[in-house]
Structure formats: C-alpha cells, structure tokens
Enzyme design. Structure first.
Site, PDB file in Angstrom:
ATOM      1  N   GLN A 149     -58.580  -3.379 -45.366  1.00 63.45           N
ATOM      2  CA  GLN A 149     -57.585  -3.257 -46.436  1.00 63.45           C
ATOM      3  C   GLN A 149     -58.135  -2.431 -47.590  1.00 63.45           C
ATOM      4  O   GLN A 149     -59.306  -2.530 -47.962  1.00 63.45           O
ATOM      5  CB  GLN A 149     -57.179  -4.643 -46.938  1.00 63.45           C
ATOM      6  CG  GLN A 149     -56.069  -4.640 -47.985  1.00 63.45           C
ATOM      7  CD  GLN A 149     -55.584  -6.048 -48.314  1.00 63.45           C
ATOM      8  OE1 GLN A 149     -55.743  -6.960 -47.513  1.00 63.45           O
ATOM      9  NE2 GLN A 149     -54.984  -6.214 -49.475  1.00 63.45           N
ATOM     10  N   LEU A 199     -47.552 -11.066 -38.296  1.00 63.03           N
ATOM     11  CA  LEU A 199     -47.276 -10.319 -39.519  1.00 63.03           C
ATOM     12  C   LEU A 199     -45.908  -9.634 -39.502  1.00 63.03           C
ATOM     13  O   LEU A 199     -45.464  -9.116 -40.533  1.00 63.03           O
ATOM     14  CB  LEU A 199     -48.359  -9.252 -39.742  1.00 63.03           C
ATOM     15  CG  LEU A 199     -49.791  -9.764 -39.919  1.00 63.03           C
ATOM     16  CD1 LEU A 199     -50.744  -8.592 -40.132  1.00 63.03           C
ATOM     17  CD2 LEU A 199     -49.886 -10.752 -41.072  1.00 63.03           C
ATOM     18  N   HIS A 245     -44.734  -7.932 -43.345  1.00 66.52           N
ATOM     19  CA  HIS A 245     -45.372  -6.737 -43.904  1.00 66.52           C
ATOM     20  C   HIS A 245     -44.722  -5.501 -43.285  1.00 66.52           C
ATOM     21  O   HIS A 245     -44.452  -5.473 -42.080  1.00 66.52           O
ATOM     22  CB  HIS A 245     -46.870  -6.744 -43.624  1.00 66.52           C
ATOM     23  CG  HIS A 245     -47.608  -7.861 -44.296  1.00 66.52           C
ATOM     24  ND1 HIS A 245     -48.189  -7.738 -45.529  1.00 66.52           N
ATOM     25  CD2 HIS A 245     -47.835  -9.140 -43.888  1.00 66.52           C
ATOM     26  CE1 HIS A 245     -48.764  -8.888 -45.871  1.00 66.52           C
ATOM     27  NE2 HIS A 245     -48.561  -9.754 -44.883  1.00 66.52           N
ATOM     28  N   PHE A 286     -59.482  -8.458 -37.249  1.00 66.57           N
ATOM     29  CA  PHE A 286     -58.186  -8.609 -37.925  1.00 66.57           C
ATOM     30  C   PHE A 286     -57.739  -7.278 -38.530  1.00 66.57           C
ATOM     31  O   PHE A 286     -56.894  -6.589 -37.972  1.00 66.57           O
ATOM     32  CB  PHE A 286     -58.266  -9.701 -38.979  1.00 66.57           C
ATOM     33  CG  PHE A 286     -56.964  -9.960 -39.712  1.00 66.57           C
ATOM     34  CD1 PHE A 286     -55.736  -9.623 -39.163  1.00 66.57           C
ATOM     35  CD2 PHE A 286     -56.977 -10.544 -40.973  1.00 66.57           C
ATOM     36  CE1 PHE A 286     -54.542  -9.858 -39.833  1.00 66.57           C
ATOM     37  CE2 PHE A 286     -55.796 -10.792 -41.663  1.00 66.57           C
ATOM     38  CZ  PHE A 286     -54.584 -10.444 -41.084  1.00 66.57           C
ATOM     39  N   ASN A 304     -49.043  -7.192 -49.370  1.00 67.17           N
ATOM     40  CA  ASN A 304     -48.153  -7.693 -50.412  1.00 67.17           C
ATOM     41  C   ASN A 304     -48.546  -9.107 -50.813  1.00 67.17           C
ATOM     42  O   ASN A 304     -49.430  -9.719 -50.222  1.00 67.17           O
ATOM     43  CB  ASN A 304     -46.688  -7.630 -49.967  1.00 67.17           C
ATOM     44  CG  ASN A 304     -46.416  -8.442 -48.715  1.00 67.17           C
ATOM     45  OD1 ASN A 304     -46.880  -9.571 -48.562  1.00 67.17           O
ATOM     46  ND2 ASN A 304     -45.653  -7.859 -47.788  1.00 67.17           N
ATOM     47  N   ARG A 310     -61.396  -5.326 -48.744  1.00 78.68           N
ATOM     48  CA  ARG A 310     -61.286  -6.507 -47.885  1.00 78.68           C
ATOM     49  C   ARG A 310     -61.383  -6.086 -46.432  1.00 78.68           C
ATOM     50  O   ARG A 310     -60.556  -5.300 -45.942  1.00 78.68           O
ATOM     51  CB  ARG A 310     -59.967  -7.233 -48.151  1.00 78.68           C
ATOM     52  CG  ARG A 310     -59.839  -8.577 -47.431  1.00 78.68           C
ATOM     53  CD  ARG A 310     -58.618  -9.339 -47.935  1.00 78.68           C
ATOM     54  NE  ARG A 310     -58.457 -10.618 -47.249  1.00 78.68           N
ATOM     55  CZ  ARG A 310     -57.358 -10.990 -46.596  1.00 78.68           C
ATOM     56  NH1 ARG A 310     -56.303 -10.189 -46.560  1.00 78.68           N
ATOM     57  NH2 ARG A 310     -57.284 -12.149 -46.004  1.00 78.68           N
ATOM     58  N   PHE A 362     -53.117  -1.757 -45.340  1.00 74.68           N
ATOM     59  CA  PHE A 362     -54.184  -2.140 -44.420  1.00 74.68           C
ATOM     60  C   PHE A 362     -53.941  -1.549 -43.046  1.00 74.68           C
ATOM     61  O   PHE A 362     -52.826  -1.114 -42.721  1.00 74.68           O
ATOM     62  CB  PHE A 362     -54.324  -3.672 -44.337  1.00 74.68           C
ATOM     63  CG  PHE A 362     -53.106  -4.388 -43.805  1.00 74.68           C
ATOM     64  CD1 PHE A 362     -52.968  -4.661 -42.451  1.00 74.68           C
ATOM     65  CD2 PHE A 362     -52.101  -4.814 -44.665  1.00 74.68           C
ATOM     66  CE1 PHE A 362     -51.863  -5.330 -41.952  1.00 74.68           C
ATOM     67  CE2 PHE A 362     -50.986  -5.484 -44.182  1.00 74.68           C
ATOM     68  CZ  PHE A 362     -50.863  -5.745 -42.828  1.00 74.68           C
TER      69      PHE A 362
END
Length: 277
Positions: A175, A234, A238, A172, A214, A167, A225
């Site tokens: 991952q 975040l 995370h 951003f 997660n 991903r 990531f």
C-alpha cells in the site's frame, strides 16, 4: 523504431485503368497539355506520377506511424510555410498529457478533456517507478473514470513523487499513496474524498490487482494498494481501477521487504514518479 518497411518507387500503376482515365479525360477536357520547358528536369515516371522511395516505420511501444520521404519540403515553393512545425495527420490517440496541455493546466475545460480521454482511449497505461524497479499498470478508465482521473491527476501533479510504501503485508498487499507516509493522509484531486466505483466485472480475483484504499464507503482519497494474492473479500468494498501488466517481480520484492510492528518497511521503498502513457 520497429517494423521498418522500404517501399521503392516508381509506384506501380494499373495500365488499363490509366488508359481508361486518359481516354475519359480526352473527351471532357479540352485544355492543351503544357509542354515541359527546354532544359527542365522531370522527376515523374512515364505514368505522370512522381517517383519516390518511402521508408515506413512504427515507433517502439507507441501507437505512432512514421513515413520518411525524399521529397524536399524545404525547397518546394508550393509547400505550406509551416510544413516543418505542423502535424498534418493524427495517427494515434492523444495522451492524457496532450489533453491537459490543449487547454492549459487545471480548470474545468482541462478536466472535461481528461474525462473525454478516459472514455475514448483504447488503453491507458502508467509506469510506477520505484526505488526497487518499475511497475507497469493498465488503468480501467472507461469502467472507473472518476478513480482513474484522480490517479492521473495526482500523477501529473507529482503528488505521488517521493511517497513511500507505508504498509506491506506479505501474502496480502502493498500500500502507498499517502504523502504523510503513515496511512492517515492524502486527499483526492478535488479535495476531500470521492465515491466508490464498483464494477461487476472488476474484482480482486487474482494477484496484482490495483485498488483504492479507504476508511469505509465512499472515502477514496489518494491511497491505493496492489494485491499479491486473490482477495475476494475486498469486492464491493474497494474500487478496482487497474492491474499490473509488468513488473510483478518488483511487487514481490516490495512484498518481501522486512517490516516493523506497524507493517512499515524498515528501509523505505519509495515512488520516484509515475508516468502516464
């Protein structure tokens, strides 16, 4: 090697201190001084201290000091029998691999040693070796010991080898960590999930933060990531457990990879292996 220093002999001795010691010794020690045998060689200087030339060097990118000497430990009858194989002085923090090897692979004792390493090591670093280049990481073992233990355990077990970045979202994050390669797989080294480790000082406040992926609270497995921009939303969702310290350009290369409608790169970007330093 780096920072090499040559220390020539004979060593310098404070003459006044030497005379004072000899005077003290003559009043307390009544044993006669043994006369050197005829024909015998004497490698000592006039102070009685053995002369030697030392070469001191630091290992490149390692907390390790080497001292090279002319002293021949092979022919010296007083040298220990295991002088060539033993290590007299530990001048560096043992690596995570050293701790695991000390008690064998796996098991509770090995886990305990790794946990001790996480709490005592000054710095813990990892190299994420990918098909586009190396990403150097600093891991926060003291602040997030459970998460870093999981990461190191997977890395040493080769769990991440040949795993793709499944991903990628430009602006951003990137991952990876899913052995299935689609974002639905992976588990912790203990099996299943483990709890979050939120630390007030560790936030998604800059690019190139290493964080756990997660599926909600306390569902950490193996996926992680790296952010490419600050992501404050975040925080407290995370676990931040590391930071990129070198190889940001590699992160950018991965971030700019062309992707399909599921944000998966059209050409696989793969983790070759992860080395723990």
């Amino acid at each position: 090697f780096t920072k090499i220093c040559l220390c020539p002999g004979p060593p310098q001795v404070d003459t006044q201190m030497q005379l004072a010691r000899q005077a003290t010794k003559s009043t307390t020690d009544r044993r006669p001084t043994q006369k050197p045998q005829s024909g015998a060689t004497n490698n000592n200087d006039d102070t009685g201290v053995k002369s030697d030339v030392l070469l001191i060097a630091l290992a490149h990118e390692q907390r390790r000091l080497y001292v090279f000497t002319q002293y021949n430990v092979v022919t010296d009858p007083q040298a220990p029998s295991d002088i060539l194989t033993r290590r007299d002085v530990w001048n560096e923090a043992p690596s995570a691999e050293d701790y695991r090897a000390g008690t064998g692979q796996g098991g509770s004792s090995s886990t305990a040693n790794l946990q001790h390493y996480l709490q005592t090591a000054q710095t813990i670093k990892a190299i994420l070796r990918t098909t586009l280049g190396d990403i150097h990481l600093q891991l926060f073992g003291k602040q997030t010991p459970k998460t870093v233990e999981n990461f190191i355990g997977h890395a040493q077990a080769k769990y991440y080898d040949n795993v793709i970045f499944h991903r990628v979202l430009k602006g951003f994050m990137i991952q990876t960590g899913d052995p299935l390669g689609d974002g639905t797989g992976g588990e912790s080294i203990w099996g299943g999930d483990f709890a979050d480790e939120f630390v007030p000082g560790l936030r998604h406040d800059r690019p190139f933060v290493l964080s756990m992926a997660n599926a909600g609270p306390n569902t950490n497995g193996s996926q992680f990531f790296i952010t490419t921009v600050p992501c404050p939303w975040l925080d407290q969702k995370h676990t931040v457990f590391g930071r990129v310290i070198r190889g940001m350009d590699v992160c950018t290369l991965i971030e700019n990879a062309k992707t399909d409608d599921r944000d998966k790169p059209l050409e696989d970007v793969t983790i070759l292996t992860i080395d723990i330093e």
